[in-house]
Scaffold this active site. Structure first.
Site, PDB file in Angstrom:
ATOM      1  N   GLN A 193      71.107  -3.716 -87.218  1.00  0.00           N
ATOM      2  CA  GLN A 193      71.138  -2.508 -88.070  1.00  0.00           C
ATOM      3  C   GLN A 193      70.807  -1.525 -87.278  1.00  0.00           C
ATOM      4  O   GLN A 193      70.768  -0.159 -87.792  1.00  0.00           O
ATOM      5  CB  GLN A 193      70.070  -2.805 -89.184  1.00  0.00           C
ATOM      6  CG  GLN A 193      68.819  -2.896 -89.088  1.00  0.00           C
ATOM      7  CD  GLN A 193      68.002  -3.336 -90.279  1.00  0.00           C
ATOM      8  OE1 GLN A 193      67.865  -4.474 -90.708  1.00  0.00           O
ATOM      9  NE2 GLN A 193      67.218  -2.112 -90.757  1.00  0.00           N
ATOM     10  N   GLY A 235      52.658   0.768 -97.890  1.00  0.00           N
ATOM     11  CA  GLY A 235      54.074   0.692 -98.583  1.00  0.00           C
ATOM     12  C   GLY A 235      54.414  -0.601 -98.847  1.00  0.00           C
ATOM     13  O   GLY A 235      54.771  -1.122 -99.760  1.00  0.00           O
ATOM     14  N   HIS A 236      54.385  -1.284 -97.675  1.00  0.00           N
ATOM     15  CA  HIS A 236      54.979  -2.687 -97.494  1.00  0.00           C
ATOM     16  C   HIS A 236      54.013  -3.408 -98.337  1.00  0.00           C
ATOM     17  O   HIS A 236      54.418  -4.389 -99.234  1.00  0.00           O
ATOM     18  CB  HIS A 236      54.833  -3.549 -96.229  1.00  0.00           C
ATOM     19  CG  HIS A 236      55.831  -2.696 -95.447  1.00  0.00           C
ATOM     20  ND1 HIS A 236      55.555  -1.873 -94.111  1.00  0.00           N
ATOM     21  CD2 HIS A 236      57.175  -2.649 -95.118  1.00  0.00           C
ATOM     22  CE1 HIS A 236      56.382  -1.560 -93.324  1.00  0.00           C
ATOM     23  NE2 HIS A 236      57.660  -1.966 -94.068  1.00  0.00           N
ATOM     24  N   SER A 246      56.863   2.771 -91.054  1.00  0.00           N
ATOM     25  CA  SER A 246      56.551   2.317 -89.543  1.00  0.00           C
ATOM     26  C   SER A 246      56.914   3.424 -88.507  1.00  0.00           C
ATOM     27  O   SER A 246      55.858   3.393 -87.539  1.00  0.00           O
ATOM     28  CB  SER A 246      57.435   1.105 -89.372  1.00  0.00           C
ATOM     29  OG  SER A 246      57.235  -0.159 -90.307  1.00  0.00           O
ATOM     30  N   ARG A 247      57.917   4.234 -88.718  1.00  0.00           N
ATOM     31  CA  ARG A 247      58.247   5.006 -87.688  1.00  0.00           C
ATOM     32  C   ARG A 247      57.142   6.180 -87.570  1.00  0.00           C
ATOM     33  O   ARG A 247      57.337   7.061 -86.676  1.00  0.00           O
ATOM     34  CB  ARG A 247      59.569   5.593 -88.046  1.00  0.00           C
ATOM     35  CG  ARG A 247      60.646   4.740 -87.704  1.00  0.00           C
ATOM     36  CD  ARG A 247      61.954   5.209 -87.729  1.00  0.00           C
ATOM     37  NE  ARG A 247      63.191   4.338 -87.492  1.00  0.00           N
ATOM     38  CZ  ARG A 247      63.764   3.507 -88.351  1.00  0.00           C
ATOM     39  NH1 ARG A 247      63.113   3.222 -89.435  1.00  0.00           N
ATOM     40  NH2 ARG A 247      64.567   2.844 -88.007  1.00  0.00           N
ATOM     41  N   ALA A 273      55.366  -3.912 -88.586  1.00  0.00           N
ATOM     42  CA  ALA A 273      54.594  -2.553 -88.351  1.00  0.00           C
ATOM     43  C   ALA A 273      54.066  -2.215 -89.767  1.00  0.00           C
ATOM     44  O   ALA A 273      54.202  -1.103 -90.168  1.00  0.00           O
ATOM     45  CB  ALA A 273      55.289  -1.586 -87.631  1.00  0.00           C
ATOM     46  N   LYS A 284      61.775   3.883-101.291  1.00  0.00           N
ATOM     47  CA  LYS A 284      61.803   4.707-100.274  1.00  0.00           C
ATOM     48  C   LYS A 284      63.092   4.704 -99.485  1.00  0.00           C
ATOM     49  O   LYS A 284      63.546   5.939 -99.116  1.00  0.00           O
ATOM     50  CB  LYS A 284      60.557   4.119 -99.103  1.00  0.00           C
ATOM     51  CG  LYS A 284      60.744   4.517 -97.745  1.00  0.00           C
ATOM     52  CD  LYS A 284      60.228   5.956 -97.356  1.00  0.00           C
ATOM     53  CE  LYS A 284      60.498   6.013 -95.904  1.00  0.00           C
ATOM     54  NZ  LYS A 284      61.292   5.392 -95.038  1.00  0.00           N
TER      55      LYS A 284
END
Ligand code: AMP
Length: 281
Positions: free
Chosen positions: A62, A36-37, A189-190, A32, A152
């Site tokens: 996790q 940032g990624h 992603s959230r 997702a 982050k």
């Protein structure tokens, strides 16, 4: 970009790359993907001599919250386009059996001591064990020279550094600053799961971090902390923590301390979405 689903095929490819002097730079993700990624991918890919490997694997071990795992967004087709544009060389897209051939309990016994008892560790029991388990396994498969991680997830960076120390690994770590939306919201992603009205409010976490930073030396942290918690509640958040910690060991601090490297950290729920962010003071 070459996509590998099987570790053996990827490892054979990376072996030949290493013999020509390339260094493997690795960016583990849960997909997702957002800017940032790709900032991590770009940072790795623009370094001469790096072969950039990104993995997408939503690691079941996790997630301390089953609903969070089930709702985790999956956007592989879009992710492939973004990674290609960012200059990624290899995408590792394993299934569960490839990562956990001996089951979910294999390698799940790591102990991160104090780091696993504070802040995220305290609120998400088992989370960092799962992170340690999957990162250890991915490191074993990819064997990178350098690992790119986002600031982050500040506490996660500390846990992974501790993992590398425990493994006796010589993989180095590059920490990349947090990429933010125009209103300061840390990309995540959230964030996709926020409703429009929630999204309009979500920048408040960043405003709180900025106020913690700017009020340093002007007001006691206890007052600033209360103001932030009140503001967050007024906007409809359920704050979990608004904390100050020493940036090296993550020891909690009750007040600002001049000259001490310090990080401010916030976790808060907005509806069913849990958001975290941090800022160095
Ligand atoms: P995730 O897919 O959430 O597991 O994140 C994969 C990597 O991307 C981790 O090292 C994160 O810290 C990093 N990351 C996530 N969001 C951001 C962001 N907004 N800015 C920079 N790095 C990020």
């Amino acid at each position: 970009m070459i996509i590998f689903k099987k570790a053996a095929a990827m490892q054979a490819y990376l072996r030949t790359q290493r013999t020509t002097g390339s260094h493997i730079a690795f960016i583990p993700t849960m997909g997702a993907l957002h800017a940032g990624h790709t900032s991590l991918v770009k940072a790795a890919a623009t370094k001469n001599g790096n072969i950039t490997v990104c993995s997408i694997f939503v690691n079941p071990t996790q997630f301390n919250d089953k609903a969070d795992f089930e709702k985790y967004p999956m956007t592989v087709a879009e992710d492939v386009v973004m990674l290609t544009k960012a200059g990624c060389h290899v995408l590792f897209l394993p299934d569960v059996d490839e990562v956990y051939p001996n089951g979910f309990t294999d390698g799940a016994d790591r102990d991160f001591g104090y780091l696993d008892t504070v802040l995220e560790g305290a609120r998400r029991p088992g989370h960092f064990r799962g992170v340690g388990q999957v990162v250890a396994r991915l490191l074993q498969l990819v064997q990178p020279s350098v690992l790119y991680l986002g600031q982050k997830d500040y506490q996660q960076v500390m846990v992974i550094k501790e993992l590398l120390r425990q493994m006796g690994s010589d993989t180095t770590v590059e920490i990349i600053p947090t990429t933010r939306e125009a209103d300061g919201l840390a990309m995540s992603s959230r964030n996709r799961r926020l409703t429009e009205p929630q999204r309009a409010l979500a920048g408040v976490i960043y405003q709180c971090l900025v106020s913690i930073q700017t009020k340093q030396g002007q007001a006691p942290f206890a007052i600033v902390q209360k103001e932030c918690e009140t503001l967050l509640r007024d906007k409809g958040f359920e704050p979990e923590y608004v904390a100050l910690a020493d940036a090296e060991m993550l020891g909690l601090m009750s007040d600002y301390e001049q000259g001490k490297p310090t990080v401010a950290l916030i976790a808060a729920h907005l509806g069913s979405v849990r958001l975290i962010d941090n800022m160095m003071l």
